[in-house]
Write an enzyme that holds these catalytic residues in place. Sequence first.
Site, PDB file in Angstrom:
ATOM      1  N   GLU A 142      37.247   6.575  32.552  1.00 51.79           N
ATOM      2  CA  GLU A 142      36.976   5.276  33.172  1.00 51.79           C
ATOM      3  C   GLU A 142      36.757   4.284  32.047  1.00 51.79           C
ATOM      4  O   GLU A 142      35.854   4.458  31.231  1.00 51.79           O
ATOM      5  CB  GLU A 142      35.741   5.354  34.081  1.00 51.79           C
ATOM      6  CG  GLU A 142      35.951   6.171  35.339  1.00 51.79           C
ATOM      7  CD  GLU A 142      37.095   5.668  36.204  1.00 51.79           C
ATOM      8  OE1 GLU A 142      37.444   4.470  36.121  1.00 51.79           O
ATOM      9  OE2 GLU A 142      37.675   6.485  36.935  1.00 51.79           O
ATOM     10  N   CYS A 163      31.391  -2.746  33.397  1.00 50.11           N
ATOM     11  CA  CYS A 163      32.856  -2.660  33.456  1.00 50.11           C
ATOM     12  C   CYS A 163      33.388  -3.444  34.643  1.00 50.11           C
ATOM     13  O   CYS A 163      34.551  -3.830  34.663  1.00 50.11           O
ATOM     14  CB  CYS A 163      33.284  -1.205  33.523  1.00 50.11           C
ATOM     15  SG  CYS A 163      32.485  -0.314  34.847  1.00 50.11           S
TER      16      CYS A 163
END
Length: 454
Positions: A228, A262
């Site tokens: 990720e 993020c």
Amino acid sequence: MSITSYNPADPADLVVAVEAPGAEAVRAAVGRARAAQAGWLAAGAGARSAALGRIAEAVEAHAEELAALIVREVGKPLAEARGEVARTAAIWRYYAQAPYEPSGAVHETAAGPGLLLTRRRPYGVAGLIAPWNFPLAIPSWKAAPALAVGNTAVLKPAPEATACALRLAELTALASLPEDVFTVLPGGAEEGVALVEAADVVSFTGSTGVGRAVVRAATGRGVPVQAELGGLNAALVLPDADVELAAGHIAAAIAGYAGQKCTATSRVIAVGAAYAPLREALVKALATVDDSVCGPVVNEAARERMTGAVSSAVEAGASVLVGGRVPERAGWYVEPTLLADVPDQHPLAREEFFGPVAVLHAAADLDEAIALANDTPHSLATSVHTRSLDAALAAADRLDAGMIRVNAPSSGVDFHLPFGGTKGASHGEREQGRAALEFYTVSRTVSVLPGGGL
Ligand code: NAD
């Protein structure tokens, strides 16, 4: 070499210093974890469920202390730090139920008597590599599903979050998790590389460049890997949106935890007549953000990167609508900043900077807004602000992002649902929710036919 972390709000405050263990120690830890794995799996669903439940309780029992440590070590504002601790406990509790979930299915044979079964089994040792920005939640949403299904795990936290990870390890011991089932090994790149070379399944969260190298190394060994990575997340605002509500959500997604998520918003795309009122509302909202929402960025290098990018955008013709200055105070603070007229190819419009800075774009219509939003290889989360169901549905169909959030900040996460991006933002199976249970197991097909005795 030693691993250190410092308080971003008070850089003279050394939070922790430990000797880097080195690659050999990583291999030894993986070896011990591998030796412990058969016993952990054989202990059964009840024992694994109970252990994970005790970890949730230990986290809750130390909630205030953990929140304070998150604030001190990575500069997260207290309210968000408390939220992360609560989520961490919820993650362990959620996965405490997973050992009782069905692990496969029964199928009919094509012909004749017998049973065909699928059964998901753990790989062995999960190698977990985490970033610093969610120092308890990310290690937990990796470790909890891995352990629930019978793997053991070795976590290498980011150096900047070493103290939080070591405290999590202490709490798992306090919760009587058997020895070597979950090991935290501090370290940097050397230890990370060694873990990817030794583990049976690898889960990485961090920056795009490092993640790509981790994916190459793990796939080169034939080991399953999920990664990720960074995001470049957009917020689309349509002319029919409640502009004040949208500006509040977007300001929180730009400036919350100094943009170090993020899923933070770094591109705001205003459609048609939304542009002028949104610009005004966002400037107002960002100008009033304080330390209880924003906080410092993680270190000096992060602050330099942000301020350098803002100056270079201004030199290239951008205008600063709000913020843009470095406050005169101790700590690595950056003002929440919104820029307009940033040239399309400027790095600020194309790359993740991981700070409280966003770029405002104008789009003539929804089609152009969607095209702009999709014009990035880092599509993790996109928010859409509208009162039109049709526009929301069109956006949900056509936005190329892993998470599409209508009338919500781009930066929220539901731990019981799959989490990840599209294109360059993710690699492999999703994290969180049931998807994580699939990632940490491999399916075996078992055929049971009569032995001829009856
Ligand atoms: P980073 O890539 O610098 O470090 C991540 C981890 O990788 C750290 O533990 C680091 O020590 C380790 N590492 C460094 N070099 C390595 C190597 N060669 N091999 C193996 N491991 C290595 O990222 P960071 O600065 O800690 O975190 C910020 C980044 O994380 C941002 O890009 C952010 O978008 C991303 N992030 C993504 C998600 C997501 O779920 N998509 C969530 C949080 C953060």
